[in-house]
Design an enzyme around this catalytic site. Structure first.
Site, PDB file in Angstrom:
ATOM      1  N   ARG A 268    -182.224  -2.404 -43.678  1.00 51.85           N
ATOM      2  CA  ARG A 268    -183.540  -2.166 -43.096  1.00 51.85           C
ATOM      3  C   ARG A 268    -184.444  -3.377 -43.310  1.00 51.85           C
ATOM      4  O   ARG A 268    -184.393  -4.025 -44.367  1.00 51.85           O
ATOM      5  CB  ARG A 268    -184.154  -0.935 -43.760  1.00 51.85           C
ATOM      6  CG  ARG A 268    -185.516  -0.496 -43.233  1.00 51.85           C
ATOM      7  CD  ARG A 268    -185.432  -0.035 -41.818  1.00 51.85           C
ATOM      8  NE  ARG A 268    -186.588   0.810 -41.440  1.00 51.85           N
ATOM      9  CZ  ARG A 268    -186.960   1.030 -40.193  1.00 51.85           C
ATOM     10  NH1 ARG A 268    -186.280   0.471 -39.202  1.00 51.85           N
ATOM     11  NH2 ARG A 268    -187.984   1.824 -39.926  1.00 51.85           N
TER      12      ARG A 268
ATOM     13  N   GLU B 287    -190.408  -3.495 -36.302  1.00 53.09           N
ATOM     14  CA  GLU B 287    -190.108  -2.391 -37.213  1.00 53.09           C
ATOM     15  C   GLU B 287    -191.287  -1.954 -38.064  1.00 53.09           C
ATOM     16  O   GLU B 287    -191.357  -0.800 -38.499  1.00 53.09           O
ATOM     17  CB  GLU B 287    -188.943  -2.758 -38.138  1.00 53.09           C
ATOM     18  CG  GLU B 287    -187.607  -2.894 -37.480  1.00 53.09           C
ATOM     19  CD  GLU B 287    -187.118  -1.635 -36.807  1.00 53.09           C
ATOM     20  OE1 GLU B 287    -187.653  -0.548 -37.104  1.00 53.09           O
ATOM     21  OE2 GLU B 287    -186.198  -1.729 -35.985  1.00 53.09           O
TER      22      GLU B 287
ATOM     23  N   GLY C 177    -185.185   6.947 -31.842  1.00 52.43           N
ATOM     24  CA  GLY C 177    -186.334   7.152 -32.717  1.00 52.43           C
ATOM     25  C   GLY C 177    -186.139   8.383 -33.579  1.00 52.43           C
ATOM     26  O   GLY C 177    -185.036   8.664 -34.064  1.00 52.43           O
TER      27      GLY C 177
ATOM     28  N   THR D 257    -182.996   1.438 -30.148  1.00 50.72           N
ATOM     29  CA  THR D 257    -181.911   1.451 -31.134  1.00 50.72           C
ATOM     30  C   THR D 257    -180.577   1.619 -30.421  1.00 50.72           C
ATOM     31  O   THR D 257    -180.520   1.989 -29.258  1.00 50.72           O
ATOM     32  CB  THR D 257    -182.110   2.574 -32.179  1.00 50.72           C
ATOM     33  OG1 THR D 257    -183.430   2.494 -32.705  1.00 50.72           O
ATOM     34  CG2 THR D 257    -181.125   2.492 -33.304  1.00 50.72           C
TER      35      THR D 257
ATOM     36  N   ASP E 193    -193.191   1.237 -37.732  1.00 53.54           N
ATOM     37  CA  ASP E 193    -192.667   2.503 -38.250  1.00 53.54           C
ATOM     38  C   ASP E 193    -193.451   2.989 -39.468  1.00 53.54           C
ATOM     39  O   ASP E 193    -193.314   4.139 -39.882  1.00 53.54           O
ATOM     40  CB  ASP E 193    -191.191   2.358 -38.636  1.00 53.54           C
ATOM     41  CG  ASP E 193    -190.259   2.700 -37.493  1.00 53.54           C
ATOM     42  OD1 ASP E 193    -190.750   3.087 -36.415  1.00 53.54           O
ATOM     43  OD2 ASP E 193    -189.027   2.578 -37.665  1.00 53.54           O
TER      44      ASP E 193
ATOM     45  N   THR F  90    -181.024  -1.778 -34.826  1.00 54.51           N
ATOM     46  CA  THR F  90    -182.194  -1.655 -33.966  1.00 54.51           C
ATOM     47  C   THR F  90    -183.096  -2.878 -34.075  1.00 54.51           C
ATOM     48  O   THR F  90    -183.022  -3.635 -35.044  1.00 54.51           O
ATOM     49  CB  THR F  90    -183.006  -0.402 -34.368  1.00 54.51           C
ATOM     50  OG1 THR F  90    -184.111  -0.222 -33.482  1.00 54.51           O
ATOM     51  CG2 THR F  90    -183.519  -0.514 -35.788  1.00 54.51           C
TER      52      THR F  90
ATOM     53  N   SER G 285    -187.249   5.213 -41.745  1.00 57.97           N
ATOM     54  CA  SER G 285    -186.460   5.188 -40.514  1.00 57.97           C
ATOM     55  C   SER G 285    -185.894   6.570 -40.247  1.00 57.97           C
ATOM     56  O   SER G 285    -185.813   7.418 -41.146  1.00 57.97           O
ATOM     57  CB  SER G 285    -185.316   4.184 -40.642  1.00 57.97           C
ATOM     58  OG  SER G 285    -184.406   4.304 -39.565  1.00 57.97           O
TER      59      SER G 285
END
Length: 613
Positions: A109, A448, A497, A409, A451, A427, A475
């Site tokens: 991530r 990202e 998502g 993604t 998020d 993603t 995530s």
């Protein structure tokens, strides 16, 4: 989801042949065919794209294992699915090692820059920044994790080096691939965003126009970038000239004349140099005698899927009428999402009560809130996973709203002849990511960091998903592997998502409880219960079940399509089945090393995986 003998959708038609490697994309005048189902031996690959599937399959045919093929296919998706994945993003890699019988996970991530603070997405008046503005900005760019994920996957599980596994993607980027309708449509949907950034417009709008279906799209810049990584390793991404280009682009994105100023980013060389892809213990629950493994925080996928399964374990879904079973699924999904929103974030920064969220006691307490006849008003409150569980308590938790999350993604699933499995979701966040291409490097940077929650829902209470220096945003990616008495049975995942979680959950329940084949479960009409005022659902789902469920108090909002899953299942007799989405997002592509559909009778594809009692 369906009762035995009741069919919501027809079984996907069996193809007489798996995907062939085919001629180079530069020699084709039409996009390669997408075959959504293949059965055979020697290993399998399922992705959203036939070129990427072919690249992964070629690695298996040349003796590589599931990890090698997964990285190769992921790199190819960076060419053909550049608006969904690439080295400018991140992801989660779940792996079953047949020799040890263990499931491991790699957390790739993205991380927030060290200069990021809890109020970084607030404007001068203390209000949350406009979401679209935040997406199209350097501020949304997190430290990419995909290159380190590839490095770690090959070091820990692979048998080939990076240079070898990148070979197929390099050729694909250099020679080009044939543009299909999905690629053109996604480009059109992002055209305004792409025209904001000259480097992006130059690459993805060649000649200032949308790419035509049937034309060949080449990305020599990305081919050169991949060659650099192949020759020097992924350290070249996190240091040196490439790192300088990434940082400069994120800190000061170049805008086209006449466009509004784009907020600057916080990413630095220090952030890149410090990045690490992390080994994490997978989430694990037992469901109908099977072992279900997923991704732990900062993903909420593994924990939310697992919590919902723990609740559903208390019901004999396979013996229920369809409406009763789906009602139960919708209520369990909402309850699990309520807890996800309240408690799950990066556990290096917040205390995630993961063990309690996945405990039997908590599941039993939560199912007290499920009325078999009437839907609870949404949103429901979170539970209290404190280890003190008793007879049905009054609601004590808080209602925490779900934050915004992109719906792009991509997911790929790979198995090899030895039974190793890779379930990999990667993603760049929104379709088209931040829209910011690194000039001369051929890839888009992620968005990202959007998020994160931009502000706490209630400033008097802890918020698990606010930005912080070095923190990984929550995530929903849910790469999943299922074992049966220690042996691999199936693996799957999806884009979408926060709907990823419900897509994986519904597919598992359809396959395990609904007596569907994996292909049926992937293609079935979907709904996505995420504890909002209304349940997102596809038109066919509403058409078939909407009236009965609305009568119970469920509220639906129509969504054209939800998710685009891929999966692999191990069948009796040493066969392996690869399945991909047949329609959504233009359909996916499944292939096996040696197709057996012409050699023998196809086995029953929908036996119960386990005793549903």
């Amino acid at each position: 989801m369906r009762h035995r003998g009741t069919t919501l959708v027809a079984l996907v038609g069996l193809s007489a042949g798996a995907l062939a490697a085919g001629a180079p994309a530069s020699a084709q005048t039409t996009p390669p065919a997408k075959v959504p189902l293949a059965i055979g031996r020697g290993g399998a690959v399922a992705t959203v794209d036939p070129d990427a599937t072919a690249v992964g399959l070629d690695v298996l045919r040349r003796g590589g294992n599931a990890a090698d093929a997964a990285v190769a296919a992921a790199a190819a998706l960076g060419v053909t699915e550049p608006y969904s994945a690439g080295i400018g993003g991140g992801g989660f890699f779940v792996y079953y090692d047949a020799a040890s019988g263990e499931v491991s996970t790699i957390d790739g991530r993205e991380t927030a820059p060290l200069a990021m603070r809890a109020d970084s997405f607030l404007d001068a008046d203390g209000e949350p920044m406009d979401f679209t503005t935040a997406v199209r900005s350097g501020l949304s760019v997190g430290t990419p994790g995909t290159p380190r994920t590839w490095e770690r996957a090959l070091e820990e599980f692979g048998t080939r080096d990076l240079e070898e596994v990148l070979d197929g993607a390099i050729g694909l980027a250099q020679d080009g691939f044939t543009v299909d309708e999905t690629f053109r449509q996604q480009t059109a949907e992002n055209e305004e965003k792409f025209r904001t950034f000259p480097a992006t417009a130059e690459l993805f709008l060649p000649g200032g126009r949308l790419p035509e279906v049937g034309s060949v799209f080449r990305n020599p810049d990305l081919a050169r970038t991949y060659r650099l990584l192949a020759q020097e390793g992924v350290d070249a991404f996190y240091s040196g000239d490439l790192a300088d280009d990434v940082v400069a682009t994120a800190q000061d994105p170049a805008e086209a004349p006449g466009t509004p100023d784009v907020p600057a980013g916080l990413l630095t060389r220090t952030d890149l140099a410090a990045y690490a892809a992390l080994d994490r213990e997978p989430t694990h629950v037992r469901y109908r005698g099977l072992d279900v493994y997923g991704m732990a925080p900062p993903s909420s996928g593994g924990s939310t899927v697992a919590e919902a399964l723990n609740q559903l374990e208390r019901y004999r879904l396979s013996s229920m009428r369809v409406t009763d079973a789906v009602h139960t699924y919708l209520e369990a999904g909402a309850l699990a999402f309520a807890d996800r929103n309240a408690y799950v974030g990066d556990d290096a920064y917040v205390q995630v009560p993961l063990q309690e969220l996945l405990s039997d006691g908590f599941a039993t307490e939560r199912t007290c809130a499920i009325d078999p006849a009437v839907a609870a008003p949404k949103p429901v409150a979170a539970g209290v996973p404190d280890g003190e569980y008793g007879p049905c308590p009054a609601a004590r938790g808080e209602v925490v709203a779900e934050g915004a999350e992109g719906t792009s993604t991509t997911h790929l699933t790979v198995a090899d002849a030895d039974g190793n499995i890779a379930s990999y979701t990667l993603t760049i966040e929104a379709t088209g990511g931040s829209g910011i291409t690194v000039p001369g490097r051929g890839f888009i940077l992620n968005n990202e960091l959007t998020d994160f929650d931009f502000a706490p829902a209630d400033i008097t209470k802890p918020a698990p998903n606010l930005p912080a220096p070095g923190k990984r945003p929550r995530s929903s990616m849910s790469p999943t592997i299922v074992l049966d008495q220690g042996e691999p049975r199936l693996a799957l995942g999806s884009p979408g998502g926060s709907t990823i979680i419900t897509t994986v959950l519904q597919t598992l329940v359809g396959r395990i409880d609904g007596n569907m084949s994996l292909a049926e479960a992937i293609s079935a009409p979907r709904s996505s219960p995420r504890n909002g005022a209304a349940v997102s659902a596809e038109p066919e789902f509403i058409e078939v079940l909407g009236d009965d469920l609305t009568a119970r108090g469920h509220v639906f909002t129509e969504t054209a399509e939800i998710g685009a899953a891929t999966g692999i299942e191990f069948l009796p007799g040493g066969l392996v089945l690869a399945a991909a989405e047949p329609v959504r997002r233009g359909g996916g592509s499944a292939a096996v090393v040696r197709d057996v559909l012409d050699e023998q009778e196809v086995p029953d594809l929908a036996p119960q995986l386990a005793d549903a009692s």
